[in-house]
Structures are given as structure tokens and as C-alpha cells.
Enzyme design. Structure first.
Site, short mmCIF file in Angstrom:
data_model
loop_
_atom_site.label_atom_id
_atom_site.label_comp_id
_atom_site.label_asym_id
_atom_site.label_seq_id
_atom_site.Cartn_x
_atom_site.Cartn_y
_atom_site.Cartn_z
N GLU A 106 -5.30 -2.47 -2.93
CA GLU A 106 -3.98 -2.05 -2.49
C GLU A 106 -2.93 -3.10 -2.81
O GLU A 106 -3.22 -4.30 -2.82
CB GLU A 106 -3.94 -1.74 -0.99
CG GLU A 106 -4.46 -0.38 -0.60
CD GLU A 106 -5.82 -0.44 0.06
OE1 GLU A 106 -6.42 0.62 0.26
OE2 GLU A 106 -6.29 -1.55 0.35
N THR A 107 -1.71 -2.63 -3.04
CA THR A 107 -0.53 -3.47 -3.18
C THR A 107 0.54 -2.93 -2.25
O THR A 107 0.74 -1.71 -2.17
CB THR A 107 -0.01 -3.45 -4.63
OG1 THR A 107 -0.99 -4.03 -5.49
CG2 THR A 107 1.29 -4.24 -4.77
#
Length: 305
Positions: A47-48
Site C-alpha cells: 500500500e501507498t
């Protein structure tokens, strides 16, 4: 070209190069959905997070969470990592304990986060954004065993059976008889398509757990697998832990009070992680809970996009 500050944190750990890595892009104003998706694919982490001004001025920030392929309504390690990053940007290095409270806006809704900074590190916990709800699921122990490349007798323990729970993100939860069997799990991608239903835009991830643990202070050992276009394992999954709270309440029937548990994950990947789960039980009902863990910064820089 404008430079946007970013940081990379290892989350649910206090040691670098363990836990679950997370990229956080600050000053994300002006990035559209496509740009965020392309940047998340560039980082290529699970995830970002893109930090934007809060839509409600009483809240701290709007946090949008992207995998390399799609946006998530909620995720645990991005919530913990972002809360720690915002606290450290606000207070800098501290010599004494410093507490902070943040409200992060996520697609699932506002998520309340508490952060404790100290000279020894940083810890954050967040309230469950939703109480876990079960989704009807008729399990086939033989089919599940085949999908995990285990024996049918290795599926389930005590009164724990496979079930689906959702506390913002739905998961198929599969109890495993013991640690040795959990270590032998190998996903049969074709067979898994007949076991884990598709809800929304993706096939349900599979969260496997057993009560036997590697570390003496852990209460459960877990592994989480995503089986979309390809199969990969996640080293620490807060949203799955939130869903797991429902299974613990349903199968273990804990007594009233605050139940404190430590869940280990990521050991098979060489990325050991530790997630703290607290359940509030009142009149035998699950009324709330929290998930917490440490986070440590490993990198920082600028994006020129």
C-alpha cells in the site's frame, strides 16, 4: 517540476527491514486518481498512502490508500504508519514521551488514532472503524485443504471453523491446526477460486491463523494471502486483524472486560511483525476494539511528479 515529500516506514515492527513496508506521499494536493494509482505502482509496495487536507476541519488529514492495482477503503498498516509519520512531522525527535490524537479520514469513514512517541520509538493504535460482521459462508473442509495444500484434518481447531468476517474489508478466515501446518501452506491458485468467493472487485484474501505461536508473548500466529491476478503474502495485515476480532469473539466467547492479544505475522517471509489487538466486551457483546503497533522510518525523499 514540483517535488512532493515522501517517506517509507516499516510498520508493526520497531526494527527496520521487518514488518510491513509503507510509502507515504505528503502534500498530495493536485494528484488525481490516475496519478496516485501510477505512483503506488511505482513504489510497488502493498500500500501507498496519499495525505491530503481533511474534508472536515475538525479532522487531521484525508488519507487515500492505494495498492499497486486499486484503492482500498481502509487498511491497518497504512493507518498506523501514517499516524506515526504525522506525529513525527509535528513533534520531531522527542526525548520524553509525547502523546498525540489524530482523526484520519479514510473511505471507510473517520478513524481515530492515538500515537505515543518516545526516545525509544513510536507506537500508534486506531479504533476499529467498524465492528466486524460475519458473512454467511458454507465451507468445504476438503476444498479448503486442497486450496492451501494441507490435509483436511489440519483445517480448524477447537471450535474454530472457516468463516468470513468484514470490519471494513472482508476476509476469509481459516483456522489451522498448528504452527507446523501453518508453515506448510502453499496456495493452489486455481483451487482457491472455488473456495474464496469474490466480493466487490476482488476475490477474498485468505487469513490463516493458529493458536500455537513462535514467540512466547504472542497469542495467535497468522498468515495472509491475496489471490487476485497472482498470489502474494502480506507480512502484517491490520484490516484482517480487525476482521479476526469477530472470529475471536464468536468462537472464544471472551469474558466481559478488555481482552488484550498479540498476533504475530510475517515470520515465514522473513518480515516478522507484531500486531496488538484489544477487544471491549460488555454483556458478552463486542462493543469496540483497537489495533496497534510500532512503526519506524526507513527512507525519505521527493517525488518529482
Amino acid at each position: 517540476m514540483r517535488g512532493r515529500n515522501y517517506e517509507v516506514y516499516d510498520v508493526f515492527t520497531d526494527k527496520v527491514l521487518t514488518g510491513n513496508p509503507l510509502a507515504i506521499v505528503h502534500d498530495a494536493v493536485g494528484l488525481d486518481d490516475l496519478a496516485m494509482q501510477r505512483i503506488a505502482r511505482e513504489f510497488n509496495l502493498s500500500e501507498t498512502v496519499f495525505v491530503l487536507p481533511a474534508k472536515n476541519p475538525a479532522h487531521t488529514a484525508w488519507a487515500r490508500i492505494f495498492t499497486p492495482d486499486y484503492e482500498m477503503p481502509f487498511a491497518g498498516h497504512p493507518t498506523v504508519g501514517t499516524a506515526v509519520a504525522l506525529a513525527q512531522r509535528r513533534f520531531g525527535a522527542v526525548e520524553d514521551d509525547q502523546d498525540a490524537l489524530f482523526i484520519l479520514e479514510e473511505q471507510v469513514g473517520p478513524v481515530r488514532c492515538g500515537v505515543k512517541l518516545s526516545a525509544d520509538g513510536a507506537f500508534a493504535e486506531f479504533d476499529l472503524p467498524r465492528l466486524p460482521k460475519t458473512i454467511p459462508y458454507k465451507y468445504d473442509k476438503i476444498a479448503i485443504a486442497n486450496a492451501l495444500r494441507l490435509e483436511p484434518r489440519e483445517i480448524g481447531f477447537e471450535n474454530h471453523v472457516p468463516s468470513i468476517w468484514d470490519a471494513g474489508v472482508p476476509y476469509l478466515l481459516v483456522p489451522i491446526h498448528g504452527l507446523e501446518a501453518a508453515g506448510r501452506i502453499r496456495i493452489n491458485q486455481i483451487a482457491m477460486k472455488d473456495v474464496a468467493p469474490t466480493i466487490g472487485h476482488r476475490q477474498l484474501p485468505v487469513y490463516c491463523y493458529c493458536r500455537e505461536t513462535i514467540l512466547h508473548d504472542s497469542h495467535f500466529h497468522s498468515r495472509m494471502f491475496v489471490n487476485d491476478d497472482g498470489t502474494y503474502e502480506d507480512p502484517a495485515t491490520g484490516s484482517a486483524t480487525a476482521a479476526f476480532a469477530g472470529a475471536i469473539h464468536a468462537f472464544d466467547e471472551p469474558l466481559d472486560g478488555v481482552v488484550r492479544l498479540v498476533i504475530e505475522q510475517g515470520h515465514e517471509m522473513g518480515r516478522p511483525s507484531s500486531l496488538r489487538l484489544e477487544l471491549d466486551i460488555v454483556d458478552q457483546k463486542l462493543t469496540g476494539g483497537r489495533i496497534g503497533g510500532a512503526a519506524i522510518k526507513i527512507a525519505e525523499g521527493q517525488l518529482f511528479v
